[in-house]
Design an enzyme around this catalytic site. Structure first.
Site: not given
Length: 143
Positions: A9-10, A47, A69, A124, A134
């Site tokens: 994740d970023g 990301e 994501d 999320h 995250d």
């Protein structure tokens, strides 16, 4: 070939602005968390950096399942956008330069060293390791 599961994740505070990236790598019973940040970047760059750094952390060619994501990354590989970009001299279908070209080139080179599968994760949501990435990425954003 070893099978490695990776979640990435970023995060970015403003876009562009300070950002962070994170990855959780799983192999057998082992788990490794990596993360970092930059003072001025974009969400897409973070990301991509998460995936790049995760692949760089592998010590040998592996079968890798990357859970992200980021529609930007997953769609690029699942729909093979990069093939058209390369064929068109790193120009988009609208004849504009591809954003983040250097990161895409780094990422493509790393995907050639491994057998990589990209899997889209809903952001999320209740995916524990995506949520952990995250959390790590947000914590890595420079203050």
């Amino acid at each position: 070939m070893k099978e490695v599961i990776i979640y990435t994740d970023g995060a970015c505070s403003h876009n562009p602005g300070p950002g962070g990236w994170a990855a959780v790598l799983l192999y057998g019973g082992h788990r490794k968390e990596i993360f970092g940040g930059e003072k001025r970047t974009t969400n897409n760059q973070m990301e991509m950096t998460a995936v790049i750094e995760a692949l760089k952390a592998l010590k040998e060619p592996c079968h890798v399942k990357i859970h992200s994501d980021s529609a930007y990354i997953v769609n690029c590989f699942q729909q093979k956008w990069y093939q058209k970009w390369q064929k068109n001299g790193w120009m988009t279908s609208t004849k504009k330069p591809v954003e983040n070209k250097e990161l895409w080139q780094d990422l493509l080179a790393l995907t050639k060293k491994h057998k990589v599968e990209f899997i889209k994760v809903k952001g999320h949501s209740d995916v524990e390791l995506n949520n952990r990435c995250d959390e790590l990425a947000r914590a890595a954003v420079p203050k």
